[in-house]
Design a protein around this motif. Structure first.
Motif, PDB file in Angstrom:
ATOM      1  N   ARG A 194       0.122  34.892 -17.065  1.00 13.27           N
ATOM      2  CA  ARG A 194      -1.327  35.685 -16.389  1.00 13.27           C
ATOM      3  C   ARG A 194      -2.276  35.830 -17.111  1.00 13.27           C
ATOM      4  O   ARG A 194      -3.560  35.959 -16.692  1.00 13.27           O
ATOM      5  CB  ARG A 194      -0.860  36.719 -15.552  1.00 13.27           C
ATOM      6  N   THR A 195      -1.937  36.174 -18.423  1.00 18.55           N
ATOM      7  CA  THR A 195      -2.960  36.747 -19.520  1.00 18.55           C
ATOM      8  C   THR A 195      -3.400  35.826 -20.579  1.00 18.55           C
ATOM      9  O   THR A 195      -4.761  36.134 -20.905  1.00 18.55           O
ATOM     10  CB  THR A 195      -2.511  38.171 -19.976  1.00 18.55           C
ATOM     11  N   CYS A 196      -2.482  35.025 -21.007  1.00 19.02           N
ATOM     12  CA  CYS A 196      -3.057  34.419 -22.263  1.00 19.02           C
ATOM     13  C   CYS A 196      -3.622  32.992 -22.192  1.00 19.02           C
ATOM     14  O   CYS A 196      -3.566  32.292 -21.384  1.00 19.02           O
ATOM     15  CB  CYS A 196      -1.567  34.241 -22.948  1.00 19.02           C
ATOM     16  N   ASP A 197      -4.615  32.882 -23.171  1.00 22.71           N
ATOM     17  CA  ASP A 197      -5.290  31.504 -23.219  1.00 22.71           C
ATOM     18  C   ASP A 197      -4.270  30.581 -23.847  1.00 22.71           C
ATOM     19  O   ASP A 197      -4.293  29.493 -23.533  1.00 22.71           O
ATOM     20  CB  ASP A 197      -6.730  31.519 -24.061  1.00 22.71           C
ATOM     21  N   ARG A 198      -3.892  30.960 -25.121  1.00 18.97           N
ATOM     22  CA  ARG A 198      -2.682  30.261 -25.934  1.00 18.97           C
ATOM     23  C   ARG A 198      -1.570  30.801 -26.220  1.00 18.97           C
ATOM     24  O   ARG A 198      -1.485  32.058 -26.020  1.00 18.97           O
ATOM     25  CB  ARG A 198      -3.590  29.520 -26.999  1.00 18.97           C
ATOM     26  N   ILE A 199      -0.513  29.862 -26.488  1.00 18.38           N
ATOM     27  CA  ILE A 199       0.840  30.442 -26.793  1.00 18.38           C
ATOM     28  C   ILE A 199       1.213  29.907 -27.970  1.00 18.38           C
ATOM     29  O   ILE A 199       1.175  28.766 -28.086  1.00 18.38           O
ATOM     30  CB  ILE A 199       1.697  30.354 -25.609  1.00 18.38           C
ATOM     31  N   GLY A 200       1.968  30.740 -28.933  1.00 18.56           N
ATOM     32  CA  GLY A 200       2.900  30.211 -29.916  1.00 18.56           C
ATOM     33  C   GLY A 200       4.359  30.533 -29.637  1.00 18.56           C
ATOM     34  O   GLY A 200       4.493  31.934 -29.482  1.00 18.56           O
ATOM     35  N   ILE A 201       5.206  29.645 -29.968  1.00 14.44           N
ATOM     36  CA  ILE A 201       6.538  29.872 -29.819  1.00 14.44           C
ATOM     37  C   ILE A 201       7.018  29.865 -31.267  1.00 14.44           C
ATOM     38  O   ILE A 201       7.116  28.829 -31.912  1.00 14.44           O
ATOM     39  CB  ILE A 201       7.085  28.994 -28.865  1.00 14.44           C
ATOM     40  N   ILE A 202       7.812  30.675 -31.659  1.00 18.11           N
ATOM     41  CA  ILE A 202       8.368  30.765 -32.876  1.00 18.11           C
ATOM     42  C   ILE A 202       9.906  30.835 -32.649  1.00 18.11           C
ATOM     43  O   ILE A 202      10.458  31.474 -31.983  1.00 18.11           O
ATOM     44  CB  ILE A 202       7.869  32.183 -33.660  1.00 18.11           C
ATOM     45  N   ARG A 203      10.611  30.140 -33.630  1.00 19.06           N
ATOM     46  CA  ARG A 203      12.049  29.789 -33.617  1.00 19.06           C
ATOM     47  C   ARG A 203      12.501  29.698 -35.257  1.00 19.06           C
ATOM     48  O   ARG A 203      11.991  28.988 -35.757  1.00 19.06           O
ATOM     49  CB  ARG A 203      12.368  28.410 -32.958  1.00 19.06           C
ATOM     50  N   GLU A 204      13.394  30.764 -35.159  1.00 22.73           N
ATOM     51  CA  GLU A 204      14.197  30.743 -36.638  1.00 22.73           C
ATOM     52  C   GLU A 204      12.969  30.979 -37.818  1.00 22.73           C
ATOM     53  O   GLU A 204      13.413  30.293 -38.937  1.00 22.73           O
ATOM     54  CB  GLU A 204      15.134  29.711 -36.754  1.00 22.73           C
ATOM     55  N   GLY A 205      12.170  31.779 -37.307  1.00 20.31           N
ATOM     56  CA  GLY A 205      10.890  32.037 -38.442  1.00 20.31           C
ATOM     57  C   GLY A 205       9.848  31.024 -38.643  1.00 20.31           C
ATOM     58  O   GLY A 205       8.965  31.049 -39.514  1.00 20.31           O
TER      59      GLY A 205
END
Length: 272
Positions: A194-205
């Motif tokens: 509902r709020t974010c323009d972009r997203i970063g997904i972090i996995r195991e650093g």
């Protein structure tokens, strides 16, 4: 130039723990969602941005200022909610907010009162006697009351009930309209969507993906084949759901929600 910039940031704690070669930026007026389970590296990244940790490699800047060497200058115009808020427990909520105001050297314009009303918070009691939700509200008010242009929020709605979570989302939407730059780390998928323009997904650093929600959805489309009792039913079904007809069978495609996309990166081969 990005307001928040992280370039090849690395902090190796051994045994695969830490963050490794992390790079992303948050533009002026952008709300950036930072997703990952506990231990993935979100808080370590944020602590570098706050100047609490010196990078082993790489660098991070906010407003063009180095987060390690110029942190005191950065924090004059920064709002921060830590993942685990530590208070002076012998203080009342009012005393803590007054302390925060003096620390930042700002004169209250009435924004503190508006925030307390929005979150239905009476801050007069001792913090050590407050519930987790009340403490979280104190943290929110402290982060927003000086009207900073940049906000770094680590699990900001932790402990809040659904009504207060909704009010927080409304606050973020308002701040976004006012042009604030926000980095939001959260486990609440609806909150992020509902709020974010972009997203970063972090996995195991390591960063597994950085993109807009819509672009991620387009990359993660699922197809389903449905078999109906007759061709006429198949055609009607296809008309309703935008599918492709092949005899009595209809193939339809559906974009995945953010939670399903997240599980694609964390759920193993069964989610590929």
């Amino acid at each position: 130039m990005d307001v928040i910039s992280i370039e090849k940031l690395t902090r190796d704690y051994g045994d695969g723990k830490g963050i490794f070669d992390v790079s992303f930026g948050v533009g002026n007026g952008e709300v950036f969602g930072f997703l990952g389970p506990n231990g993935a590296g979100k808080t370590t990244t944020i602590r570098h941005l706050m100047g609490f940790i010196k990078p082993k490699a790489g660098k991070c800047t906010i407003g063009g200022l180095d987060c390690w060497t110029q942190s005191s200058e950065i924090q004059k115009n920064l709002g921060y909610i830590p993942g685990e808020i530590n208070f002076f427990d012998d203080m009342s909520g009012t005393e803590f907010l007054d302390f925060s105001a003096k620390y930042r050297g700002f004169q209250d314009s009435g924004r503190k009162k508006a925030l307390l009303e929005r979150f239905e918070l009476n801050p007069k009691g001792k913090i050590k006697k407050m519930s987790k939700g009340m403490k979280q509200k104190i943290g929110i008010v402290a982060a927003f009351m000086h009207d900073p242009d940049i906000l770094i929020l680590d699990e900001p709605t932790s402990g809040l009930d659904p009504l207060m979570q909704s009010r927080f989302v409304e606050l973020i939407a308002e701040e976004k309209k006012r042009g604030k730059t926000i980095l939001l780390s959260s486990h609440m998928f609806e909150e992020v969507e509902r709020t974010c323009d972009r997203i970063g997904i972090i996995r195991e650093g390591k960063l597994a993906a950085v993109d807009s929600v819509e672009a991620l959805r387009k990359r993660h489309v699922r197809s389903y084949e449905v078999t109906l009792a007759s061709e006429s039913l198949a055609k009607a079904f296809a008309a309703d759901f935008g599918g492709t007809v092949n005899g009595c069978s209809v193939t339809v495609s559906a974009k995945q929600g953010l939670e399903e996309i997240f599980m694609h990166y964390y759920g193993g081969e069964k989610n590929d």
